[in-house]
Design a protein around this motif. Structure first.
Motif, mmCIF file in Angstrom:
data_model
loop_
_atom_site.group_PDB
_atom_site.id
_atom_site.type_symbol
_atom_site.label_atom_id
_atom_site.label_comp_id
_atom_site.label_asym_id
_atom_site.label_seq_id
_atom_site.Cartn_x
_atom_site.Cartn_y
_atom_site.Cartn_z
ATOM 1 N N ARG A 161 30.132 -45.130 6.332
ATOM 2 C CA ARG A 161 30.153 -44.711 4.930
ATOM 3 C C ARG A 161 31.526 -44.164 4.566
ATOM 4 N NH1 ARG A 161 25.833 -40.240 2.605
ATOM 5 N NH2 ARG A 161 26.884 -39.762 0.635
ATOM 6 N N GLU A 162 32.046 -44.519 3.392
ATOM 7 C CA GLU A 162 33.337 -44.000 2.946
ATOM 8 C C GLU A 162 33.149 -42.681 2.189
ATOM 9 O OE1 GLU A 162 34.922 -44.720 -1.045
ATOM 10 O OE2 GLU A 162 34.714 -46.849 -0.518
ATOM 11 N N ALA A 163 34.274 -41.960 1.958
ATOM 12 C CA ALA A 163 34.200 -40.663 1.284
ATOM 13 C C ALA A 163 33.854 -40.806 -0.193
ATOM 14 C CB ALA A 163 35.522 -39.913 1.431
ATOM 15 N N GLY A 164 34.333 -41.856 -0.844
ATOM 16 C CA GLY A 164 34.061 -42.045 -2.264
ATOM 17 C C GLY A 164 34.914 -41.188 -3.173
ATOM 18 N N SER A 165 35.936 -40.532 -2.613
ATOM 19 C CA SER A 165 36.843 -39.704 -3.401
ATOM 20 C C SER A 165 38.154 -39.583 -2.641
ATOM 21 C CB SER A 165 36.250 -38.315 -3.635
ATOM 22 O OG SER A 165 37.200 -37.444 -4.230
ATOM 23 N N GLY A 176 34.779 -35.063 6.947
ATOM 24 C CA GLY A 176 33.765 -34.083 7.322
ATOM 25 C C GLY A 176 33.349 -34.213 8.772
ATOM 26 N N LEU A 177 33.295 -35.451 9.262
ATOM 27 C CA LEU A 177 32.935 -35.667 10.664
ATOM 28 C C LEU A 177 34.019 -35.131 11.586
ATOM 29 C CD1 LEU A 177 30.665 -37.011 12.365
ATOM 30 C CD2 LEU A 177 32.100 -39.072 12.411
ATOM 31 N N TRP A 178 35.284 -35.377 11.251
ATOM 32 C CA TRP A 178 36.389 -34.888 12.076
ATOM 33 C C TRP A 178 36.410 -33.364 12.127
ATOM 34 C CZ3 TRP A 178 39.957 -37.139 15.237
ATOM 35 C CH2 TRP A 178 41.050 -36.354 15.626
ATOM 36 N N ASP A 179 36.174 -32.738 10.978
ATOM 37 C CA ASP A 179 36.212 -31.269 10.902
ATOM 38 C C ASP A 179 34.958 -30.602 11.459
ATOM 39 O OD1 ASP A 179 38.717 -31.292 9.818
ATOM 40 O OD2 ASP A 179 38.090 -30.832 7.768
ATOM 41 N N GLY A 180 33.925 -31.379 11.756
ATOM 42 C CA GLY A 180 32.697 -30.806 12.286
ATOM 43 C C GLY A 180 31.760 -30.260 11.233
ATOM 44 N N ARG A 181 31.943 -30.636 9.969
ATOM 45 C CA ARG A 181 31.065 -30.173 8.904
ATOM 46 C C ARG A 181 29.737 -30.921 8.908
ATOM 47 N NH1 ARG A 181 34.094 -30.030 3.297
ATOM 48 N NH2 ARG A 181 32.221 -28.834 2.766
ATOM 49 N N ILE A 182 29.725 -32.114 9.499
ATOM 50 C CA ILE A 182 28.479 -32.857 9.689
ATOM 51 C C ILE A 182 28.413 -33.285 11.153
ATOM 52 C CG2 ILE A 182 28.259 -33.681 7.321
ATOM 53 C CD1 ILE A 182 29.489 -36.336 8.232
ATOM 54 N N LYS A 203 31.116 -37.746 15.963
ATOM 55 C CA LYS A 203 32.577 -37.820 16.087
ATOM 56 C C LYS A 203 32.965 -38.508 17.390
ATOM 57 C CE LYS A 203 36.729 -34.886 16.127
ATOM 58 N NZ LYS A 203 37.256 -33.496 15.969
ATOM 59 N N GLU A 204 32.314 -38.122 18.474
ATOM 60 C CA GLU A 204 32.627 -38.701 19.773
ATOM 61 C C GLU A 204 32.302 -40.186 19.793
ATOM 62 O OE1 GLU A 204 34.044 -38.112 23.785
ATOM 63 O OE2 GLU A 204 34.140 -36.952 21.926
ATOM 64 N N GLN A 205 31.232 -40.578 19.127
ATOM 65 C CA GLN A 205 30.844 -41.987 19.125
ATOM 66 C C GLN A 205 31.807 -42.853 18.312
ATOM 67 O OE1 GLN A 205 26.780 -41.287 17.798
ATOM 68 N NE2 GLN A 205 25.957 -41.970 19.772
ATOM 69 N N VAL A 206 32.397 -42.298 17.254
ATOM 70 C CA VAL A 206 33.413 -43.043 16.514
ATOM 71 C C VAL A 206 34.630 -43.286 17.411
ATOM 72 C CG1 VAL A 206 34.999 -43.025 14.564
ATOM 73 C CG2 VAL A 206 32.666 -42.214 14.253
ATOM 74 N N MET A 245 43.798 -40.788 5.997
ATOM 75 C CA MET A 245 44.323 -39.745 6.880
ATOM 76 C C MET A 245 43.419 -39.511 8.085
ATOM 77 S SD MET A 245 45.054 -35.808 5.778
ATOM 78 C CE MET A 245 45.114 -34.468 6.960
ATOM 79 N N TYR A 246 42.135 -39.329 7.829
ATOM 80 C CA TYR A 246 41.234 -38.993 8.935
ATOM 81 C C TYR A 246 40.824 -40.225 9.730
ATOM 82 C CZ TYR A 246 41.398 -34.217 7.533
ATOM 83 O OH TYR A 246 41.869 -32.950 7.269
ATOM 84 N N GLY A 247 40.829 -41.386 9.099
ATOM 85 C CA GLY A 247 40.656 -42.608 9.871
ATOM 86 C C GLY A 247 41.782 -42.771 10.879
ATOM 87 N N ALA A 248 43.010 -42.426 10.461
ATOM 88 C CA ALA A 248 44.153 -42.508 11.370
ATOM 89 C C ALA A 248 44.036 -41.484 12.492
ATOM 90 C CB ALA A 248 45.455 -42.302 10.591
ATOM 91 N N ARG A 249 43.472 -40.332 12.218
ATOM 92 C CA ARG A 249 43.299 -39.344 13.285
ATOM 93 C C ARG A 249 42.250 -39.805 14.300
ATOM 94 N NH1 ARG A 249 44.627 -33.262 10.931
ATOM 95 N NH2 ARG A 249 46.575 -33.909 9.924
ATOM 96 N N PHE A 250 41.202 -40.457 13.813
ATOM 97 C CA PHE A 250 40.248 -41.054 14.757
ATOM 98 C C PHE A 250 40.943 -42.126 15.592
ATOM 99 C CE2 PHE A 250 36.751 -39.212 12.205
ATOM 100 C CZ PHE A 250 35.926 -38.780 13.244
ATOM 101 N N ALA A 251 41.821 -42.907 14.963
ATOM 102 C CA ALA A 251 42.555 -43.928 15.710
ATOM 103 C C ALA A 251 43.452 -43.278 16.761
ATOM 104 C CB ALA A 251 43.383 -44.777 14.751
#
Length: 669
Positions: A161-165, A176-182, A203-206, A245-251
């Motif tokens: 799912r994308e952020a939509g904003s 939100g997943l990277w920051d641990g909010r979900i 987060k780990e599974q991504v 930004m956060y997609g790149a951090r997951f990468a």
């Protein structure tokens, strides 16, 4: 994963059935799943691109993407989110808009990407693809598309799912997943995907999923978006989409994990600037821009004909209203690896070259003598290095290497980037451990750790000063103290600086630092050797594409020569500076070569990237001549040239190929 039965096969796809569904099993009876996890690649170079959304590659990585396709080597593009937006596939000015349907809009965007890639590869946007579901290391399934006519070209749809904003508070997102909010992020499957069941990833599974895809395709080169894009100076909002930004951090996290896999090929990385590039001077010439825009129009389905025969639509109609984006199609801009100072001559006359492979420093050496060969690479200790390094020769003949390093940390709050250095213990010897010089940034949240690559000056006494653009778009510096420590970072001023600063010392020992703004180039200079650095000084130069390089002026000796490109054409230009000001008019090399990125110049040798992505070299001289010589192989980062000096015949220009190998072109004099 236990496979209970294999039944039927169509178009090379095996259909799996499964008796149970859990995180380690294949979901849903009748789902098409590829049976073998064999890498789909050609020998030699293999490129993987990792993007947040469908079209991020077409807007921000092209023409590099098209050049890789034309090369015939393996290319796999990975899209982390479905890009479903609001589910309305229409231009803003369309009189009749369809009802929101996120699955259909995601499918339409996939159709547009498939058409764009097929057209780049074969000239035919309807060239067919084989669509398959593959199991991921994260426990779910992803869609793998293979171009039938060019099976070395693959698309992978992770379908989260994308952020939509762009910057709004959307906890259910990669951010939100990277920051641990979900705890987990849900999927958003496209309407026609062979992945038939929803899933969610922690987060780990991504990270596991992306690392698994890297292991599958075994890249020698990875393209990704910018994990530290900074913030807008006025509003304080992210300067890029939060998914980028956060997609790149997951990468980044996945690449760090993949780097530990034994037996894989070494890989380099290139980061790309996103939204912010639209407000900066354009880097592409008219022809390159036209080709890029044509591909975007194919993706955007601008002709609105039903050539794909899919009720979801054949492309992204939202983009059709503005296929060039917000000035994005006119440029491609790297945010790492733009230094031209990564080849250096040591005190013993040998040549040294440096790059970053697997997040580590790779070192090549060429002994003294025109006939000697390069050896390497030797991989030094220490991980987490960002692409691109700068080197400098110390007065005693040793070489120092400078870079930036990313620390991922155990939690989102520990993410940071700092400036680091490694120095030879002896002339011609091994390099010591990395030492951190810190960072001018207070923390990651303030400016997303947005610092430039370092520039360096070394005076006759061995006094080293390092310069970095900070997240507030100012020039900052730190200097080495007499006891070997480093001073705190301090601001040297400047405003609206972008790209990487560059620095050099002239034959008299005076230091010069240059940094580009969208309108001109600023300079900081020493009036006397060892004196205070003054500036910024307005150079009076016109706008550039922001990619600068500088070196001692081989013709005059009492100054330095700055190399840059003209916006909208990529033509190579230069200007000489001496003391505190411009010492000569701006000059343009005859027989100009279009292209983008920094120009390496000095001692009668000039090297640059051509518009075809290969190397262009020149030895200026002779009115009316066309000095440029072109070569075809694609390369990463920027070229680095070095003159022969007193060792005649030992100069040349180096590039790092997309296969991670050092390429060397000797100068002709």
């Amino acid at each position: 994963m236990t496979l209970t039965a294999l039944t039927g096969a169509t178009a090379g796809t095996l259909w799996l059935t499964s008796s149970s569904v859990d995180a380690s099993d294949v979901p849903s009876r009748g789902v098409p799943v590829e049976a073998a996890m064999k890498p789909v690649r050609t020998d030699g170079t293999a490129v993987v691109q990792i993007m947040a959304h469908p079209d991020d590659d077409l807007f921000f990585m092209n023409p590099d993407t098209a050049q890789s396709i034309r090369s015939g080597n393996s290319l796999a593009s990975v899209y982390l989110t479905a890009g479903e937006s609001d589910g309305v596939n229409a231009r803003r000015d369309d009189a009749h808009k369809p009802k929101p349907d996120k699955a259909a809009y995601a499918e339409a965007r996939q159709n547009g990407i498939r058409a764009a890639y097929a057209e780049m590869a074969t000239g035919n946007r309807t060239s067919p693809w084989d669509r398959t579901a593959i199991p991921t290391e994260g426990g779910g399934l992803a869609e793998l598309d293979t171009l039938r006519a060019k099976p070395q070209i693959s698309l992978v749809w992770v379908q989260l799912r994308e952020a939509g904003s762009i910057s709004g508070d959307r906890p259910h997102s990669l951010h939100g997943l990277w920051d641990g909010r979900i705890g987990s992020l849900d999927s958003q499957r496209a309407a026609g995907t062979p992945v038939r069941q929803d899933f969610s990833y922690t987060k780990e599974q991504v990270v596991d999923t992306v690392a698994g895809l890297l292991e599958r395709f075994r890249p020698t080169f990875v393209r990704m978006q910018d994990p530290t894009p900074g913030r807008d100076a006025g509003s304080g909002k992210y300067a890029d989409h939060q998914d980028h930004m956060y997609g790149a951090r997951f990468a980044q996290a996945a690449l760090a994990r993949y780097a530990e896999v034994p037996g894989r090929p070494a890989f380099g990385v290139q980061n790309y600037l996103g939204y912010f590039t639209g407000g900066l001077p354009h880097t592409l010439d008219r022809k390159s821009f036209g080709e890029k825009l044509h591909t975007l129009k194919t993706y955007a389905w601008t002709d609105h004909t039903d050539y794909c025969e899919d009720p979801a639509g054949c492309g992204d109609r939202k983009v059709a209203a503005r296929p060039a984006g917000h000035g994005w199609a006119q440029s491609v801009r790297y945010t790492r690896g733009s230094s031209t100072s990564w080849v250096q001559r040591g005190g013993d006359g040998s040549l040294w070259a440096f790059s970053v492979l697997d997040g580590r420093l790779a070192v090549w050496r060429k002994p003294v003598g025109a006939a000697s060969a390069w050896s390497g690479p030797t991989m030094t200790a220490g991980t987490g290095l960002d692409a691109g390094v700068t080197s400098a020769r110390l007065p005693d003949g040793r070489i120092a290497v400078f870079a930036t390093r990313t620390t991922l940390g155990e939690s989102a709050e520990q993410y940071r980037r700092d400036v680091v250095t490694s120095v030879q213990a002896t002339v011609g010897g091994a390099f010591g451990p990395w030492r951190s010089l810190g960072t001018p940034e207070r923390d990651d949240r303030t400016s997303t750790s947005d610092i430039s690559a370092p520039a360096v000056t070394v005076d006759a006494r061995g006094h080293v000063t390092v310069y970095v653009r900070d997240g507030r778009y100012r020039l900052t510096s730190t200097a080495q103290r007499a006891d070997g420590g480093w001073s705190p970072w301090r601001s040297l001023g400047g405003h609206d600086i972008h790209g990487d600063p560059v620095a050099a010392t002239d034959a008299h020992g005076r230091g010069y630092v240059f940094a580009a703004t969208p309108k001109t180039v600023l300079a900081w200079t020493q009036r006397t050797p060892g004196g205070p650095l003054t500036g910024p000084v307005a150079t009076g130069l016109p706008p550039t594409t922001l990619s600068l390089s500088v070196g001692p002026d081989g013709d005059e000796g009492d100054g330095v020569r700055l190399w840059f490109r003209a916006p909208g054409s990529g033509d190579v230009r230069s200007a000489r500076f001496a003391g505190s000001g411009l010492a000569s008019p701006v000059t343009e090399l005859t027989g100009g070569v279009a292209g983008w990125g920094p120009v390496s110049g000095g001692e009668g040798l000039v090297a640059a990237r051509s518009r075809s992505g290969g190397l262009a070299t020149a030895q200026p001289g002779g009115a009316g001549k066309k000095p440029w010589t072109l070569s075809a192989p694609l390369f990463s980062g920027a070229p680095s040239g070095i003159g022969g000096g007193e060792a005649a015949g030992t100069g040349g220009v180096a590039t790092i190929g997309l296969d991670g190998r050092l390429n060397w072109t000797p100068s002709r004099r």
